[in-house]
Write a protein that holds these residues in place. Structure first.
Motif, short mmCIF file in Angstrom:
data_model
loop_
_atom_site.label_atom_id
_atom_site.label_comp_id
_atom_site.label_asym_id
_atom_site.label_seq_id
_atom_site.Cartn_x
_atom_site.Cartn_y
_atom_site.Cartn_z
N GLN A 290 38.81 38.36 35.40
CA GLN A 290 38.78 37.17 36.24
C GLN A 290 38.19 35.98 35.49
O GLN A 290 38.66 34.84 35.63
CB GLN A 290 37.98 37.45 37.51
N ARG A 291 37.18 36.24 34.67
CA ARG A 291 36.57 35.15 33.91
C ARG A 291 37.56 34.56 32.92
O ARG A 291 37.67 33.33 32.79
CB ARG A 291 35.33 35.66 33.18
N LYS A 292 38.30 35.43 32.22
CA LYS A 292 39.29 34.93 31.26
C LYS A 292 40.39 34.16 31.96
O LYS A 292 40.84 33.12 31.48
CB LYS A 292 39.88 36.11 30.48
N GLU A 293 40.84 34.67 33.11
CA GLU A 293 41.90 33.98 33.84
C GLU A 293 41.42 32.62 34.35
O GLU A 293 42.15 31.63 34.29
CB GLU A 293 42.37 34.85 35.01
N ALA A 294 40.17 32.58 34.82
CA ALA A 294 39.63 31.30 35.28
C ALA A 294 39.52 30.30 34.13
O ALA A 294 39.83 29.12 34.29
CB ALA A 294 38.26 31.52 35.94
N SER A 295 39.08 30.80 32.99
CA SER A 295 38.98 29.92 31.83
C SER A 295 40.36 29.42 31.41
O SER A 295 40.53 28.24 31.06
CB SER A 295 38.32 30.68 30.67
N VAL B 279 44.48 25.08 31.23
CA VAL B 279 45.80 24.57 31.61
C VAL B 279 45.67 23.35 32.51
O VAL B 279 46.42 22.37 32.37
CB VAL B 279 46.62 25.68 32.30
N ASN B 280 44.70 23.38 33.42
CA ASN B 280 44.49 22.24 34.31
C ASN B 280 44.10 20.99 33.53
O ASN B 280 44.58 19.89 33.81
CB ASN B 280 43.42 22.59 35.35
#
Length: 846
Positions: A76-81, A86-87
């Motif tokens: 989850q941390r990697k995906e959030a990063s 991307v944002n």
């Protein structure tokens, strides 16, 4: 009793499934294990409980749940990063596109105003009844001068920093008007669409003085780092030979003015190199952006005079530069503008498109700078992983050294020690020698070889004009089919320069390249437009006395521009011999090929189809092509091919090496000619229409012999003749659906194809002209060769034989399957053996 035992078991299940609070010591111990092994096995978890006393009160199942939760949190941390990254990219790209939209709206408004003004002028001109044409021309010229006044620069003192600052501020204003305004009419290049992972927005100039290109994109580096990279032009601009900062003057606003002298390589052997004398201004804007702008110092701009030009043509840099803006959350938005005048009139007319093409400028400078920055950004973030234990910086250095060494060989500058060697009476191949090569080869060569034997480096080079040959396709073929043009003995001699005792000068061998090649990828750029690889040449001995040659050799190879969809891309294949385990500072002696497209000129007559650029320069661009060479699909592209091969030599063998090099380059030129004719879309493609029917008397006679011999040996008819015309047999043979080919039958010589019908040419992917250079054993696989050898005596005694289904190879290396093949002897009118004929039934590309 039973009830109490049941309650105890229920309580244990509840205890094992309830949430467990871990102490900081327990979490630290588990984190240490997670760092070593994120997914431990059941045995490893039980071992952990035994070895760590602080975990003894925790069940193995709870340990397993902790590791599952830890892996989930990490994911989850990697995906959030990733989503945050991307944002940030999308936010910055949205801002960039909004600015680009504003700029385009200004450009549209400007064009609408110009259109209205021109209409008004035309109406006023048509409404005038009196003949005041001369006066109106004079008045319109005066009005145009008033609207677009020529900037008059005051005389500036060369020793006065204030005068240089005035030039710098003018350069800054003009550059910003090009980067973010409408000073240049920009046209976006095809395929360069914006996006968070794209190279950026790339555009080229239209209807402006000189040639210009513009790009803007996102990188994950800070502005100061980006500015530092861009200033190191030698690291990313492959055509830059040298750049010297002759003077640096600080300005009162915190900026810096630099006086720079830069030399660039010529792309081919038939044009002079360029040099530039420029002022570079580095400063900061009020919004925190960094600007690096540059322009040439000329008599019209003022400023100090530059160094004198020797062997160079002085070109001009019009206001250009880099605008680097910081992004929120990190990273930078980069605007790049390159605007130059390369003095195209100083080169032969056939080469002027190289100096008048904004697309070539965009590829070589603008996009190259942006790609280099993105490459370093991804390497810094760890997104790119290279194998082989090589650091990314080392691999980039290898690529730079290969390109630089090849450019040095193509240009042959006198200040590098190169001198022209006398020719053998034919000017197709130029030979240059360098007796002091340690200047660019490195100390290892001079100590291991030249100090012992004496000698130097010899370069054989040639340039050709190619017509209707896609550069990407040609370079890809040369890369994948080295055996079609290379000579193993010459490669062995080149590899021997790494040793103290080189082999004797090789002779050209009719057998060609006896080994095979294995390409081992080493590195590639982000968008796969450039490949760095190691090529292993697997050798086999020609004969027992050639056992010394039967060893594997290695090449370090750089291939670029093989994407056929890239617009205006230059394709290049450069290689250098290396040891099996080469050091990071291993000496390199590059050779190779470079193909640069020339923009077609539809308004002019078609150039004469020739592969000899020198004769084209003499004859001119006139003359129509023969009827048989008309474009079948409208594909019209000219390109310049430059070939350069370098060899080391000992002093007493210089003339022998020169003769070998000249002969070898000529053989390579001949091979490239055959390949170019085979892959030209206007000469080879089965869906472009029928090939012309050979109508010579020899062809008519051969067709009659083929059909007559088939009937004599097999007892059947090859086909039914439906007409009594003299060429009826040849027409039906030519249009037969199965591939029919004839090859020579000579003792002590490999069978060579002499004739093929249209289906046979399509199967071999060649032409009638190039067919005669293809040997029978080259198209058959190992199984096919064995079958033919076993059936050959039967063919010669019985007259024919049926061969089973199999696989053969076209001249382009593509596998072709066939259901059956028939081989028969072709007899002439005296019933003597003339050739062998083969018919491949129901063939198709695999």
């Amino acid at each position: 009793m039973a009830l109490s035992m049941h309650k105890d078991s229920v309580n244990k299940q509840m205890d094992s499934s309830k949430y467990v609070r871990y102490t900081p010591e327990q979490v630290e111990a588990l984190e240490r294990v997670y760092t070593e092994c994120p997914k431990p096995s059941s045995l490893r978890r039980q071992q952990l409980i035994r070895e760590c006393p602080i975990l003894s009160n925790i069940e193995p199942k709870q340990i397993k749940v902790w590791f599952q939760n830890r892996r989930c949190r990490e994911k989850q941390r990697k995906e959030a990063s990733r989503l945050q990254t991307v944002n940030r990219k999308l936010t910055a790209m949205n801002k960039l596109l909004m600015e680009e939209n504003d700029r385009l709206q200004k450009q549209v408004s400007h064009l609408v105003y110009e259109n209205g003004y021109m209409r008004q002028q035309l109406q006023s001109a048509s409404g005038t009844t009196t003949d005041n044409s001369c006066e109106s021309v004079v008045m319109s010229g005066q009005q145009q001068q008033q609207q677009n006044p020529t900037p008059q620069h005051p005389q500036r003192d060369a020793n006065n920093p204030a005068g240089l600052l005035a030039i710098a501020e003018e350069t800054l204003a003009e550059f910003l008007s090009k980067a973010t305004g409408t000073a240049v009419d920009w046209v976006q290049m095809i395929g360069m669409k914006p996006g968070p992972d794209s190279i950026g927005i790339v555009a080229v100039s239209r209807n402006c003085s000189g040639v210009a290109a513009r790009a803007c994109g996102l990188v994950s580096l800070e502005p100061t780092k980006v500015a530092e990279i861009l200033k190191e032009r030698l690291s990313w601009f492959r055509d830059c030979r040298s750049i010297d900062v002759l003077s640096a003057i600080p300005t009162g606003n915190g900026g810096t003015i630099e006086l720079i002298y830069m030399q660039t390589y010529a792309p081919t052997t038939l044009a002079a190199a360029r040099d530039f004398w420029t002022l570079r201004y580095t400063t900061s804007l009020e919004d925190g952006s960094l600007v690096i702008c540059e322009r040439s110092l000329t008599s019209s701009t003022g400023g100090p005079a530059g160094p004198p030009t020797t062997s160079f043509v002085r070109a001009e840099v019009l206001p250009s530069g880099y605008l680097i803006r910081p992004c929120e959350g990190g990273g930078s938005i980069i605007h790049i503008v390159d605007h130059v005048d390369l003095d195209a009139w100083s080169v032969p007319e056939v080469l002027r498109p190289l100096y008048e093409s904004s697309k070539i400028l965009a590829q070589k400078m603008t996009v190259a700078a942006l790609r280099h920055i993105r490459q370093i950004a991804q390497e810094s973030s760890g997104e790119i992983q290279y194998g082989g234990g090589r650091q990314p910086a080392v691999l980039r250095t290898f690529s730079q050294r290969l390109c630089r060494g090849f450019n040095d060989a193509v240009n042959g500058f006198a200040d590098d020690g190169w001198s022209l060697m006398g020719s053998d009476g034919v000017e197709d191949v130029t030979i240059m020698i360098n007796s002091s090569p340690n200047k660019f080869l490195g100390s290892q060569y001079s100590t291991s070889m030249f100090s012992t034997f004496g000698g130097g480096v010899l370069c054989a080079k040639a340039s050709m004009l190619l017509q209707n040959v896609p550069p990407a396709l040609l370079v890809r073929f040369l890369r994948e089919h080295r055996s079609e043009w290379a000579d193993y003995g010459v490669d062995a001699y080149s590899a021997a320069c790494l040793k103290a005792s080189p082999y004797a000068v090789p002779c050209a061998r009719p057998g060609g390249f006896p080994g095979s090649q294995v390409i081992l990828p080493l590195a590639h750029t982000v968008e796969h437009e450039e490949f760095l690889e190691v090529v292993r040449l697997e050798g086999h001995a020609f004969s027992p006395e050639d056992v010394a040659l039967a060893r594997d050799m290695y090449l370090l190879q750089l291939c670029s521009g093989v994407d056929e969809n890239a617009v205006g891309a230059c394709a290049q294949l450069v290689f250098a011999p290396i040891d099996e385990s080469f050091a990071d500072d291993a000496p390199l002696l590059p050779s190779g090929f470079r193909v640069i497209p020339l923009d077609p000129k539809p308004d002019g007559p078609a150039a004469t189809r020739t592969l000899d650029l020198a004769s084209t320069l003499e004859v001119g661009a006139g003359g129509a092509r023969p009827a048989g060479e008309a474009d079948l699909n409208g594909y019209n592209l000219r390109s310049v091919l430059t070939i350069a091969f370098q060899f080391t030599f000992e002093s007493h063998l210089r003339d022998n090496v020169a003769a070998m090099a000249r002969q070898y380059v000529r053989s390579v030129v001949g091979s490239v000619q055959r390949v170019a004719m085979a892959i030209s879309p206007s000469r080879l493609s089965s869906h472009m229409g029928p090939k012309p029917l050979p109508g010579s008397p020899e062809a008519l006679t051969l067709a009659r012999w083929i059909c007559r011999s088939y009937r004599i040996h097999t007892g059947g008819e090859l086909f039914r003749v439906e007409s009594q015309a003299s060429d009826a047999i040849l027409k039906q043979l030519w249009l037969h659906s199965d591939a029919i080919l004839c090859c020579s039958v000579k003792t002590n010589a490999s069978p060579v194809f002499t004739f093929a019908n249209q289906a046979g040419l399509d199967m071999l992917e060649t032409t009638l002209v190039a067919l005669q250079d293809i040997m029978l054993d080259k198209i058959l696989d190992e199984a096919g060769r064995k079958i033919l050898c076993s059936e050959f005596s039967k063919i010669m005694q019985q007259g024919f034989a049926y061969l089973p289904a199999g696989i053969c190879l076209s001249s382009m290396g593509r596998p072709v399957s066939y259901e059956q093949a028939i081989a028969w002897k072709v007899l002439n009118d005296d019933d003597s053996n003339h050739c062998l004929a083969f018919m491949f039934l129901n063939w198709s590309f695999v």
